[in-house]
Scaffold this motif. Structure first.
Motif, short mmCIF file in Angstrom:
data_model
loop_
_atom_site.label_atom_id
_atom_site.label_comp_id
_atom_site.label_asym_id
_atom_site.label_seq_id
_atom_site.Cartn_x
_atom_site.Cartn_y
_atom_site.Cartn_z
N PHE A 1 -11.57 15.10 -7.67
CA PHE A 1 -11.28 14.91 -6.24
C PHE A 1 -9.78 15.01 -6.03
O PHE A 1 -9.02 14.27 -6.66
N LEU A 2 -9.35 15.95 -5.19
CA LEU A 2 -7.91 16.16 -4.99
C LEU A 2 -7.59 16.26 -3.50
O LEU A 2 -7.98 17.22 -2.83
N VAL A 3 -6.87 15.25 -2.99
CA VAL A 3 -6.37 15.28 -1.61
C VAL A 3 -4.91 14.84 -1.64
O VAL A 3 -4.43 14.29 -2.62
N SER A 4 -4.20 15.10 -0.56
CA SER A 4 -2.75 14.89 -0.54
C SER A 4 -2.36 13.41 -0.64
O SER A 4 -1.25 13.08 -1.05
N LYS A 5 -3.26 12.49 -0.28
CA LYS A 5 -2.90 11.08 -0.22
C LYS A 5 -3.19 10.32 -1.52
O LYS A 5 -3.09 9.10 -1.56
N LEU A 6 -3.54 11.03 -2.60
CA LEU A 6 -3.72 10.35 -3.88
C LEU A 6 -2.39 9.76 -4.34
O LEU A 6 -1.33 10.34 -4.12
N LYS A 7 -2.46 8.63 -5.02
CA LYS A 7 -1.24 8.05 -5.59
C LYS A 7 -0.73 8.94 -6.71
O LYS A 7 -1.49 9.72 -7.30
N LEU B 1 -6.69 5.86 9.45
CA LEU B 1 -6.98 4.95 8.34
C LEU B 1 -6.72 5.64 7.01
O LEU B 1 -6.84 6.86 6.89
N LYS B 2 -6.39 4.85 6.00
CA LYS B 2 -6.22 5.40 4.66
C LYS B 2 -7.59 5.81 4.12
O LYS B 2 -8.61 5.24 4.50
N PRO B 3 -7.62 6.80 3.23
CA PRO B 3 -8.90 7.32 2.73
C PRO B 3 -9.84 6.24 2.21
O PRO B 3 -11.02 6.23 2.53
N PHE B 4 -9.30 5.29 1.40
CA PHE B 4 -10.18 4.27 0.82
C PHE B 4 -10.72 3.34 1.91
O PHE B 4 -11.84 2.81 1.80
N GLU B 5 -9.93 3.13 2.99
CA GLU B 5 -10.40 2.29 4.10
C GLU B 5 -11.55 2.97 4.83
O GLU B 5 -12.58 2.34 5.15
N LYS B 6 -11.37 4.26 5.11
CA LYS B 6 -12.43 5.02 5.77
C LYS B 6 -13.70 5.01 4.93
O LYS B 6 -14.80 4.82 5.43
N GLN B 7 -13.50 5.25 3.63
CA GLN B 7 -14.64 5.32 2.73
C GLN B 7 -15.40 4.01 2.69
O GLN B 7 -16.64 3.99 2.72
N ALA B 8 -14.68 2.90 2.66
CA ALA B 8 -15.32 1.58 2.60
C ALA B 8 -16.14 1.32 3.86
O ALA B 8 -17.27 0.80 3.80
N ILE B 9 -15.57 1.69 5.02
CA ILE B 9 -16.28 1.47 6.28
C ILE B 9 -17.51 2.35 6.36
O ILE B 9 -18.61 1.90 6.74
N MET B 10 -17.36 3.63 5.99
CA MET B 10 -18.50 4.55 6.05
C MET B 10 -19.60 4.09 5.09
O MET B 10 -20.79 4.19 5.40
N GLU B 11 -19.19 3.59 3.93
CA GLU B 11 -20.18 3.12 2.95
C GLU B 11 -20.91 1.90 3.50
O GLU B 11 -22.13 1.76 3.34
N GLY B 12 -20.16 1.01 4.19
CA GLY B 12 -20.79 -0.17 4.79
C GLY B 12 -21.79 0.22 5.86
O GLY B 12 -22.87 -0.39 5.98
N PHE B 13 -21.46 1.25 6.61
CA PHE B 13 -22.37 1.74 7.65
C PHE B 13 -23.61 2.35 7.01
O PHE B 13 -24.74 2.11 7.44
N LYS B 14 -23.38 3.12 5.96
CA LYS B 14 -24.50 3.80 5.30
C LYS B 14 -25.45 2.78 4.66
O LYS B 14 -26.68 2.97 4.66
N GLN B 15 -24.89 1.67 4.13
CA GLN B 15 -25.71 0.65 3.48
C GLN B 15 -26.38 -0.29 4.49
O GLN B 15 -27.19 -1.14 4.11
N GLY B 16 -26.02 -0.17 5.78
CA GLY B 16 -26.65 -1.01 6.80
C GLY B 16 -25.92 -2.30 7.07
O GLY B 16 -26.41 -3.14 7.83
N ASP B 17 -24.74 -2.48 6.45
CA ASP B 17 -23.96 -3.70 6.70
C ASP B 17 -23.28 -3.67 8.07
O ASP B 17 -22.88 -4.71 8.59
N ILE B 18 -23.10 -2.48 8.63
CA ILE B 18 -22.49 -2.31 9.95
C ILE B 18 -23.55 -1.78 10.91
O ILE B 18 -24.23 -0.78 10.62
N ASP B 19 -23.72 -2.47 12.05
CA ASP B 19 -24.73 -2.05 13.03
C ASP B 19 -24.22 -0.93 13.93
O ASP B 19 -24.95 0.03 14.23
N LEU B 20 -22.98 -1.07 14.38
CA LEU B 20 -22.41 -0.13 15.34
C LEU B 20 -21.07 0.37 14.81
O LEU B 20 -20.18 -0.43 14.52
N LEU B 21 -20.95 1.69 14.68
CA LEU B 21 -19.70 2.26 14.19
C LEU B 21 -18.97 2.92 15.35
O LEU B 21 -19.46 3.89 15.94
#
Length: 692
Positions: A349-355, A526-546
């Motif tokens: 995985f290669l994107v510009s915001k990697l450390k 949002l930073k990539p890991f923040e977006k990913q965490a939120i999207m994952e929470g939505f996908k897992q059903g932990d978030i009702d409304l995105l």
């Protein structure tokens, strides 16, 4: 003489200053001037009676001066009352000299051309063009329609007409070679080039203005045909240049394909099987595949791409997948990692915001070949990236990149004198007329079948005044029906001018209105890991409304989400709305999309939203989008310059395209010199969009 050999400075009236201004307009030679066509025309071949004039009309009148005088008010104005046998009108001048005032004597006849306005019920012209007439029985009327050209500061219409007259006087068959094949001229019963150019620059009296402006006159069609042919030739030549290179022929993947299909909890659709087979046959060839895969949202393009990747990986080669945004790249990386981990395939995985440390490690894995599939954004073709044995490049949402960017990635993969195969994917259905032109360098596959069980999304169009009802319905669906929902905002920051709700403010408001729901927020800042965490929470059903901006337009798959609200849909293109709506309706439950617009809607806005309400067919929506917004907007900003034709229009001239394609192939094969001359005449440097 050849008109392309003469510089514009060789015409009377063109000094260094004018030459520079014409150059900025793209006019360097006499030939360039001829292909700089009028935008519209004025009819100065006849005189209209004053009594028949209407508001906003451009008209020519033959009138006699009754009296004139200066009126003092907010501004000093010279008003000249004139008349003909049908009535009287005023000529108004805000800038005038004493000499001009003195010439407007009672009894003097004038031929005036200008735009008609009505002031206190009296017809008026402000600063009309005037000719003093000695004999009103024989006014100096033009025998041609008067052209109005696109101009710039310092270049006026009289100068453009004077210059064009000079070149038209030199125009004959030898000065502008006829390049259009006789077969196509005969097929469409078209005149030669010189006659067509004379006509569009100086249409004779009686020519239909409507037919000329709408591009339907045979003379304009003749020029549009040649321009379309030049464009097709340039695209085919680009394709030929690529396919003449060598690529690694890849045998069909047997073990990996079988293992991949066995782990899937569903069966492939017939359309997926067909397109996978088309790609497989292409990859077996010793020259690079250039294939575009189109499919509506949810049609399963990603899986088709995965099967193509396995064909390369099983032979020991690398694959790169380029996505336009980091959130889509992350989504692809997650999908491919899930599928390929069971097959013992390493995904990078290669994107510009990697450390810095993560980036160094990833670059090392790519260079060594340890990363067999590399997913990323445009960061994939930066200088520091070196691939090991890249033999297949997959580009998602091609229209967001532009041809030159995928060509750059192709060069990255040059290995032992061979270049990678290219698979281009788009979830934005491209109208056939547009695909025939913009993607003429690609073979096309269409996944025209959705997985079984997919239900069409029901779309409602509601004014923002019903916002409270919509909020209550969303809360009820999430609480009682255990549904999940998207709430899409078109801006991150608040903007009163655009009347668009900010995502952050909306999330706060909805949290107050729906305290029992878990509400998440995702946007491009949002930073990539923040977006990913939120999207994952939505996908897992932990978030009702995105609550989200349009970053969720592509690539997000949450089957339980069956409700979407899109605010200010009037600000988005139809294709983008269709993409957003495609995020729901992926499960077995009935899905609803609410388009919450700001009243009042324009007529255009009403038509666009009505199309969304009427159909879920991406190709019908794309056709309407093309009709409304034009090819540049539909293709995306990266390729806008690609279809900026001087004369042709892909919607209006679509009937010409099949014949153009056929003749282009024949011409390139049988008369390459003529093909090159056509490209040079019409493309004038625009071919570089397709070069590295």
């Amino acid at each position: 003489m050849n008109l392309s050999d003469y510089h514009i400075s060789e015409l009377n009236g063109v000094g260094p200053a004018v030459s520079e201004k014409l150059s900025r307009m793209g006019i360097e030679t006499w030939q360039d001037l001829l292909f700089h066509l009028p935008l519209r025309y004025e009819d100065r071949t006849r005189v209209l009676p004053i009594a028949g004039l209407s508001q906003g009309q451009s008209a020519q009148v033959l009138v006699k001066v009754e009296h004139s005088g200066i009126r003092f008010g907010k501004r000093r104005t010279l008003i000249c009352r004139v008349s003909d046998s049908s009535g009287s009108m005023d000529l108004r001048f805000f800038y005038f000299s004493k000499a001009q005032q003195n010439r407007l004597q009672p009894g003097q006849w004038l031929l005036c051309f200008g735009d008609v306005t009505y002031v206190s019920g009296v017809a008026s012209m402000v600063h009309p063009e005037m000719t003093w007439v000695k004999d009103p029985s024989r006014p100096p009327l033009s025998d041609q329609l008067t052209p109005v050209y696109p101009v710039t500061d310092g270049v006026k219409q009289p100068l453009m007409r004077k210059l064009t007259d000079q070149v038209l006087a030199k125009l004959h068959h030898d000065s502008l070679p006829e390049l259009l094949p006789e077969t196509i001229k005969h097929h469409f019963q078209m005149d030669d080039l010189a006659a067509a150019l004379r006509f569009v620059h100086r249409p004779p009296r009686g020519t239909s203005l409507t037919q000329l402006i709408d591009g339907e006159h045979p003379a304009r069609q003749r020029l549009a045909m040649e321009e379309l042919l030049a464009f097709q030739l340039s695209m085919l030549r680009l394709r030929n240049k690529v396919v003449r290179e060598d690529a690694w022929p890849l045998a069909a993947a047997k073990q990996l394909n079988q293992a991949m299909l066995q782990q899937l909890p569903f069966s492939l659709t017939g359309a997926q099987v067909r397109v996978i087979d088309e790609i497989e046959q292409d990859l077996k060839q010793p020259h690079p595949m250039l294939r575009l895969v189109q499919g509506d949202v949810g049609a399963g393009k990603t899986l088709v791409a995965a099967m193509a990747a396995l064909q390369a990986i099983e032979q020991g080669f690398q694959v790169a997948l380029m996505a336009p945004t980091e959130i889509l790249a992350e989504q692809h990386w997650n999908n491919f990692s899930d599928w390929f981990s069971a097959l013992d395939i390493q995904c990078g995985f290669l994107v510009s915001k990697l450390k810095a440390g993560e980036r160094r490690e990833m670059l090392s894995q790519i260079a060594s070949g340890e990363a067999q599939l590399v997913v990323g954004t445009h960061a994939l073709f930066q200088e520091t990236v070196e691939f090991s044995k890249l033999t297949l490049v997959i580009v998602d949402e091609q229209h967001r990149f532009g041809v030159h960017q995928r060509m750059a990635l192709k060069e990255k993969g040059r290995y032992q004198g061979r270049v990678p195969h290219q698979l281009i994917m788009t979830a934005t259905p491209i109208p056939r007329t547009l695909a025939m032109t913009a993607y003429a360098d690609l073979e096309t596959s269409i996944i025209d079948e959705l997985p079984p069980g997919r239900k069409p999304v029901q779309t409602l169009v509601l004014p923002d005044a019903r916002r409270e009802q919509v909020v209550a319905r969303v809360e009820q669906a999430c609480r009682r029906d255990k549904a999940q929902a998207y709430w899409v905002c078109t801006l991150i920051d608040e903007s009163e001018e655009l009347q668009a709700q900010a995502a952050e403010v909306t999330a706060e408001q909805l949290a107050v209105n729906m305290p029992e729901l878990s509400i998440g927020l995702v946007h491009g800042r949002l930073k990539p890991f923040e977006k990913q965490a939120i999207m994952e929470g939505f996908k897992q059903g932990d978030i009702d409304l995105l609550v989200a901006t349009t970053v969720i337009e592509v690539g997000v798959d949450v089957p339980n989400a069956n409700l979407m609200v899109i605010e200010n849909p009037e600000r988005l293109g139809l294709a983008q709305l269709h993409q957003l709506r495609g995020r729901i309706g992926r499960g077995q439950r009935e899905s609803h999309c609410v388009l919450l617009y700001q009243a009042p809607l324009s007529r255009n806005g009403q038509a666009r939203l009505e199309i969304m309400r009427e159909t879920n067919d991406g190709f019908k929506i794309a056709e309407k989008d093309l009709e409304i917004r034009g090819p540049g907007e539909v293709l995306g900003t990266r390729q806008t310059g690609l279809l900026q034709f001087k004369i042709a229009d892909v919607m209006r001239d679509q009937v010409l395209l099949p014949k153009v394609q056929q003749v282009a192939r024949e011409l390139l094969a049988q008369q390459p010199d003529t093909a090159q001359a056509l490209i040079a005449r019409w493309m004038s440097g625009r071919e570089e969009y397709g070069q590295v």
